[in-house]
Design a protein around this motif. Structure first.
Motif, PDB file in Angstrom:
ATOM      1  N   VAL A 176      17.797 -64.018  47.398  1.00 15.00           N
ATOM      2  CA  VAL A 176      18.277 -62.807  48.060  1.00 15.00           C
ATOM      3  C   VAL A 176      17.108 -62.040  48.666  1.00 15.00           C
ATOM      4  CG1 VAL A 176      19.513 -60.627  47.790  1.00 15.00           C
ATOM      5  CG2 VAL A 176      20.237 -62.641  46.502  1.00 15.00           C
ATOM      6  N   LEU A 177      17.235 -61.758  49.958  1.00 14.16           N
ATOM      7  CA  LEU A 177      16.270 -60.918  50.670  1.00 14.16           C
ATOM      8  C   LEU A 177      16.804 -59.489  50.688  1.00 14.16           C
ATOM      9  CD1 LEU A 177      13.906 -60.247  52.595  1.00 14.16           C
ATOM     10  CD2 LEU A 177      15.338 -61.090  54.478  1.00 14.16           C
ATOM     11  N   MET A 178      16.111 -58.582  50.002  1.00 12.87           N
ATOM     12  CA  MET A 178      16.469 -57.172  49.993  1.00 12.87           C
ATOM     13  C   MET A 178      15.450 -56.418  50.837  1.00 12.87           C
ATOM     14  SD  MET A 178      18.679 -54.940  48.765  1.00 12.87           S
ATOM     15  CE  MET A 178      19.384 -55.833  47.377  1.00 12.87           C
ATOM     16  N   THR A 179      15.922 -55.637  51.808  1.00 11.81           N
ATOM     17  CA  THR A 179      15.000 -54.930  52.691  1.00 11.81           C
ATOM     18  C   THR A 179      15.438 -53.493  52.916  1.00 11.81           C
ATOM     19  OG1 THR A 179      16.155 -55.469  54.753  1.00 11.81           O
ATOM     20  CG2 THR A 179      14.529 -57.056  53.976  1.00 11.81           C
ATOM     21  N   ILE A 180      14.452 -52.688  53.301  1.00  8.92           N
ATOM     22  CA  ILE A 180      14.689 -51.335  53.791  1.00  8.92           C
ATOM     23  C   ILE A 180      14.074 -51.271  55.181  1.00  8.92           C
ATOM     24  CG2 ILE A 180      14.214 -48.873  53.456  1.00  8.92           C
ATOM     25  CD1 ILE A 180      13.980 -49.479  50.443  1.00  8.92           C
ATOM     26  N   ALA A 181      14.828 -50.749  56.155  1.00 12.85           N
ATOM     27  CA  ALA A 181      14.352 -50.677  57.533  1.00 12.85           C
ATOM     28  C   ALA A 181      14.237 -49.225  57.974  1.00 12.85           C
ATOM     29  CB  ALA A 181      15.292 -51.431  58.461  1.00 12.85           C
ATOM     30  N   ILE A 190      10.273 -55.125  51.610  1.00 17.80           N
ATOM     31  CA  ILE A 190      10.981 -56.391  51.465  1.00 17.80           C
ATOM     32  C   ILE A 190      10.809 -56.902  50.039  1.00 17.80           C
ATOM     33  CG2 ILE A 190      10.851 -57.082  53.880  1.00 17.80           C
ATOM     34  CD1 ILE A 190       8.476 -58.819  53.232  1.00 17.80           C
ATOM     35  N   ASP A 191      11.839 -57.565  49.532  1.00 19.08           N
ATOM     36  CA  ASP A 191      11.813 -58.143  48.195  1.00 19.08           C
ATOM     37  C   ASP A 191      12.630 -59.430  48.229  1.00 19.08           C
ATOM     38  OD1 ASP A 191      13.190 -58.564  45.436  1.00 19.08           O
ATOM     39  OD2 ASP A 191      11.486 -57.278  44.973  1.00 19.08           O
ATOM     40  N   ARG A 206      16.972 -54.633  40.344  1.00 19.49           N
ATOM     41  CA  ARG A 206      15.891 -55.494  39.872  1.00 19.49           C
ATOM     42  C   ARG A 206      14.640 -55.411  40.749  1.00 19.49           C
ATOM     43  NH1 ARG A 206      17.523 -60.029  36.584  1.00 19.49           N
ATOM     44  NH2 ARG A 206      19.659 -59.768  35.866  1.00 19.49           N
ATOM     45  N   THR A 207      14.684 -54.643  41.819  1.00 17.75           N
ATOM     46  CA  THR A 207      13.549 -54.579  42.739  1.00 17.75           C
ATOM     47  C   THR A 207      12.480 -53.612  42.243  1.00 17.75           C
ATOM     48  OG1 THR A 207      14.530 -52.791  44.062  1.00 17.75           O
ATOM     49  CG2 THR A 207      15.063 -55.063  44.690  1.00 17.75           C
ATOM     50  N   SER A 208      11.263 -53.798  42.741  1.00 15.55           N
ATOM     51  CA  SER A 208      10.179 -52.881  42.405  1.00 15.55           C
ATOM     52  C   SER A 208      10.437 -51.498  42.998  1.00 15.55           C
ATOM     53  CB  SER A 208       8.845 -53.435  42.924  1.00 15.55           C
ATOM     54  OG  SER A 208       8.883 -53.637  44.330  1.00 15.55           O
TER      55      SER A 208
END
Length: 367
Positions: A176-181, A190-191, A206-208
């Motif tokens: 899974v690619l988790m991003t904030i734009a 990106i995570d 679960r992301t940093s």
């Protein structure tokens, strides 16, 4: 013991290989085709090469000649641009496919390491966050927004002996690619750490970023009232119904029994949130490695994904040809959404798809 260390057709790479022959001809004669081949123009390629060369340059040995840093970078960019098999690329570049596998992994790491300080720099001060919020307010008329968050499954072949660890709700295997734009379709975070089996509603937790948010280590601005109001409002991300509502994450009202003000709110939030959806679309339309399941192990899929996101920011900030306003969603004079061209020119529905939407209820905002 090897009977042949380097085969003859590989030895002729310097004289007849793609990098030293055809690519240089394209550079001199047909820059547009050069740009199409590598997804960047000549200046952007050479600037990138200067940045990554110290990390990927090798020394000649007594047994064989080194593969040049430019060859390594061009090979990797071509793979990211097309997703061609290593077997196909070995004939184009005259580099054995076993070597290609190592090169692409190393160069993807180098791209991220070299570009991250200037092109994927995470906001670290209150001033950084306020600048992001001002951009969202000016471009999308949504105050206090510091980013749009979304996640996508990057589909890959089933890893050996992995069981159901990477098996997702679509019945495929993925990370899974988790991003904030930000407001300009650039990734600020990106995570790619979660595997496809994890509940999509819990990936963000679960992301940093989530860890830093819940431990108050992001240096977010102090809550302030909106214009013409008295109650302090926190600064927040905007997301869709795959995410849980919180003080620092805003999502739409449930689509039932909405009054006029709630419909307006949903429209404006959706308009701001679309920047991250369109950032994904731009990424997939330029780097076609995402058009089909990636035939590599999870660690290499993560490296490829991170490198593509970093290159996306690099080209968004440098290149006038990478981004075209018609590529992304926009509104006409009546407020109707005109879908961006990326939705028609990409074929990613089965290999690059969003998180599973959470079930929402009318009462989820204390109505």
């Amino acid at each position: 013991m090897r009977s042949v260390w380097v085969r003859d057709w590989v030895k002729r790479r310097q004289d007849r290989g793609f990098y030293n022959q055809l690519l240089r001809e394209l550079e001199d004669e047909v820059p547009l085709l050069y740009q199409n081949f590598l997804r960047m123009n000549i200046d952007d390629f050479h600037t990138l090469l200067e940045l990554v060369s110290p990390l990927i340059k090798k020394q000649d040995s007594n047994m064989r000649e080194v593969i040049l840093a430019g060859e390594r970078l061009a090979l990797t960019l071509r793979f990211l641009a097309t997703g061609d098999s290593f077997m196909s690329l070995q004939y184009l570049f005259r580099i054995p496919q076993s070597t290609i596998s190592t090169i692409i992994s190393e160069v993807c790491d180098a791209i991220h390491k070299a570009l991250k300080p200037d092109f994927l720099k995470f906001p670290s001060t209150e001033e950084n966050w306020l600048e992001l919020a001002d951009n969202f307010n000016n471009r999308w008329i949504f105050s206090h927004c510091i980013g749009a968050i979304d996640g996508n499954h990057i589909v890959m072949k089933a890893p050996v002996h992995s069981g159901s660890v990477y098996y997702n709700y679509k019945g495929t295997h993925s990370v899974v690619l988790m991003t904030i734009a930000d407001a300009q379709y650039r990734f600020t975070y990106i995570d790619v750490c979660a595997n496809g089996r994890i509940s999509d509603g819990g990936v963000f937790n679960r992301t940093s970023f989530f860890t830093a948010l819940t431990t108050d280590k992001l240096s977010l601005p102090t809550p302030k009232p909106l214009l013409g109001r008295d109650e302090p409002i926190p600064y927040f991300l905007v997301g869709d119904n795959a995410f849980a509502l919180s003080n620092n994450l805003m999502k739409p009202y449930a689509q039932r029994n909405l009054n006029g003000l709630e419909r307006i709110f949903n429209f404006r939030l959706s308009r701001a949130r679309r920047v991250v959806e369109n950032a994904f679309g731009l990424l997939a339309s330029r780097f076609r490695v995402f058009e089909k399941p990636i035939q590599l192990n999870p660690e290499k899929v993560r490296k490829i994904t991170i490198a593509c996101c970093t290159l996306h920011n690099y080209l968004m900030m440098r290149s006038r040809i990478y981004f075209n306003p018609t590529m992304v969603d926009r509104c006409d004079g009546q407020g109707s959404v005109i879908e961006g061209d990326w939705r028609r020119i990409t074929n990613i529905k089965n290999s690059f798809y969003p998180l599973e939407v959470r079930r929402t209820f009318v009462g989820n905002r204390g109505k």
